[in-house]
Design an enzyme around this catalytic site. Structure first.
Site, PDB file in Angstrom:
ATOM      1  N   HIS A 111       0.815  -1.222   0.000  1.00 44.89           N
ATOM      2  CA  HIS A 111       0.000   0.000   0.000  1.00 44.89           C
ATOM      3  C   HIS A 111       0.851   1.275   0.000  1.00 44.89           C
ATOM      4  O   HIS A 111       0.305   2.376  -0.151  1.00 44.89           O
ATOM      5  CB  HIS A 111      -0.927   0.037   1.218  1.00 44.89           C
ATOM      6  CG  HIS A 111      -1.969  -1.038   1.226  1.00 44.89           C
ATOM      7  ND1 HIS A 111      -2.783  -1.293   0.150  1.00 44.89           N
ATOM      8  CD2 HIS A 111      -2.327  -1.938   2.189  1.00 44.89           C
ATOM      9  CE1 HIS A 111      -3.600  -2.305   0.439  1.00 44.89           C
ATOM     10  NE2 HIS A 111      -3.339  -2.706   1.663  1.00 44.89           N
ATOM     11  N   ASP A 148      -2.785 -10.636  -2.275  1.00 47.24           N
ATOM     12  CA  ASP A 148      -3.334 -10.131  -1.027  1.00 47.24           C
ATOM     13  C   ASP A 148      -4.805  -9.766  -1.257  1.00 47.24           C
ATOM     14  O   ASP A 148      -5.197  -9.379  -2.357  1.00 47.24           O
ATOM     15  CB  ASP A 148      -2.553  -8.892  -0.599  1.00 47.24           C
ATOM     16  CG  ASP A 148      -2.873  -8.424   0.810  1.00 47.24           C
ATOM     17  OD1 ASP A 148      -2.090  -8.710   1.721  1.00 47.24           O
ATOM     18  OD2 ASP A 148      -3.914  -7.737   0.983  1.00 47.24           O
ATOM     19  N   HIS A 150      -6.357  -7.247  -0.314  1.00 48.88           N
ATOM     20  CA  HIS A 150      -6.468  -5.813  -0.585  1.00 48.88           C
ATOM     21  C   HIS A 150      -5.651  -5.445  -1.826  1.00 48.88           C
ATOM     22  O   HIS A 150      -4.557  -5.976  -2.039  1.00 48.88           O
ATOM     23  CB  HIS A 150      -5.969  -5.001   0.610  1.00 48.88           C
ATOM     24  CG  HIS A 150      -6.658  -5.338   1.900  1.00 48.88           C
ATOM     25  ND1 HIS A 150      -6.082  -6.150   2.855  1.00 48.88           N
ATOM     26  CD2 HIS A 150      -7.881  -4.989   2.370  1.00 48.88           C
ATOM     27  CE1 HIS A 150      -6.930  -6.275   3.867  1.00 48.88           C
ATOM     28  NE2 HIS A 150      -8.015  -5.593   3.599  1.00 48.88           N
ATOM     29  N   ASP A 235      -4.593 -12.686   3.686  1.00 49.24           N
ATOM     30  CA  ASP A 235      -5.829 -12.235   4.302  1.00 49.24           C
ATOM     31  C   ASP A 235      -7.066 -12.554   3.466  1.00 49.24           C
ATOM     32  O   ASP A 235      -8.179 -12.170   3.825  1.00 49.24           O
ATOM     33  CB  ASP A 235      -5.778 -10.741   4.639  1.00 49.24           C
ATOM     34  CG  ASP A 235      -4.977  -9.924   3.648  1.00 49.24           C
ATOM     35  OD1 ASP A 235      -4.687 -10.442   2.553  1.00 49.24           O
ATOM     36  OD2 ASP A 235      -4.642  -8.772   3.955  1.00 49.24           O
TER      37      ASP A 235
END
Length: 331
Positions: A111, A148, A150, A235
């Site tokens: 990120h 991931d 996200h 995740d």
């Protein structure tokens, strides 16, 4: 040290190591300790001003880069060591056909953009790996595969106009950070080198495998990179508190095996990103390492039955992605 109760905590690595030590995987792998990345290396990915901000914030006792990204007195050193782990992993595999390195580092990185840390991420470890392969090892092209839950908005931002880096992300749609639309494909000379595969919540092992077989693996073969970098977040596991997907640990192992098989002699570097249920994280890392190396973990990974979204959902999304990707790559 993050605040009490923060999902991104040191116990994540403790849980992974504790499980791996009980398997043949631990003794089969080397365990070098990385140096901290120097500021020159940091400056290849992040602005000098941002690096200075993190350094000064850490030296002043800490603060926040955004509401979920705390910086403490040791954070600058820890993030530099995580970046150093990515660099060491690349140096260890480039020039060695079929070599694999897995860097179990924290904080995660995908990120973090060029001038901003966010989403638990301080420096972008995948970007350091790609830049190292291009600049120091002469790789013609690098393929970053981000699974991931996200979207790796920082990695996309850094390489959006970059033709030598192909960034492919599978992520939960309408989820943090709200980026990664199917139509976002790069800009300028990098047009077509960003491939986003947003997935509805509930996609599980079968759906991910189908997307891999229909899109990711054909793309990987066409791109023919000199290095594959996996932003390996876990995740998307059904037990994780920060995602809405229903992957299992063996499912991650299958994705790793499929990637390794498609890679052929191309080296692979996997970097730890998210994953916040300790048991699920440790089991998923073990399964991924097993899939990448072919070394059996020596124990079963029991998983409860999890209901997945209807297969038609994955099939429709694969068709949509292939339509867009096909404008730039002959799959």
């Amino acid at each position: 040290m993050p605040p009490s109760g923060h999902p991104e905590r040191p116990e994540r690595l403790d849980a992974i190591e504790a499980l791996l030590r009980r398997t043949p995987l631990w003794d089969a792998c080397e365990h070098p300790s990385p140096d901290r990345a120097g500021e020159d290396a940091l400056g290849r990915v992040h602005t000098r001003a941002y690096v200075g901000q993190v350094r000064e914030l850490s030296a002043a006792g800490g603060g926040y880069l955004d509401h979920g990204t705390p910086v403490g007195p040791a954070s600058y050193a820890a993030a530099r060591r995580a970046a150093g782990g990515a660099l060491l992993a690349v140096d260890a595999v480039v020039g060695r056909p079929g070599a694999v390195a897995v860097a179990l580092v924290r904080p995660p990185g995908h990120h973090a953009g060029g001038s901003q840390g966010r989403g638990f991420c301080v420096f972008n470890n995948a970007a350091f790996a790609a830049r190292r392969a291009l600049d120091a090892h002469g790789a013609r092209r690098v393929f970053i595969l981000d699974w991931d839950v996200h979207h790796g908005n920082g990695t996309q931002e850094i390489f959006y106009p970059e033709p030598a880096v192909v960034f492919c992300s599978l992520h939960q749609e309408a989820w943090y950070p709200g980026t990664g639309a199917l139509e976002d494909t790069g800009e300028g000379p990098g047009e077509g080198t960003t491939i986003n595969i947003p997935l509805p919540a509930g996609i599980g092992d079968g759906g991910y495998r189908y997307l891999f077989e229909e899109v990711v693996l054909p793309l990987l073969r066409v791109v023919a990179p000199g290095l594959i970098v996996i932003s390996a977040g876990f995740d998307a596991h059904h037990a994780d508190p920060l995602g809405g997907m229903v992957m299992t640990a063996p499912g991650f192992g299958r994705l790793a095996r499929l990637t390794r098989e498609a890679a052929g002699s191309t080296p692979v570097v996997a970097l730890l990103e998210g994953g916040y249920d300790l048991r699920a994280l440790a089991a998923s890392v073990a399964a991924t390492l097993e899939g990448l190396t072919g070394i059996e973990a020596g124990f079963s990974l029991p998983e409860e039955a999890v209901g997945e979204a209807p297969f038609a959902v994955a099939r429709t999304r694969a068709r949509d992605v292939r339509r867009i990707v096909g404008q730039h790559w002959a799959l």
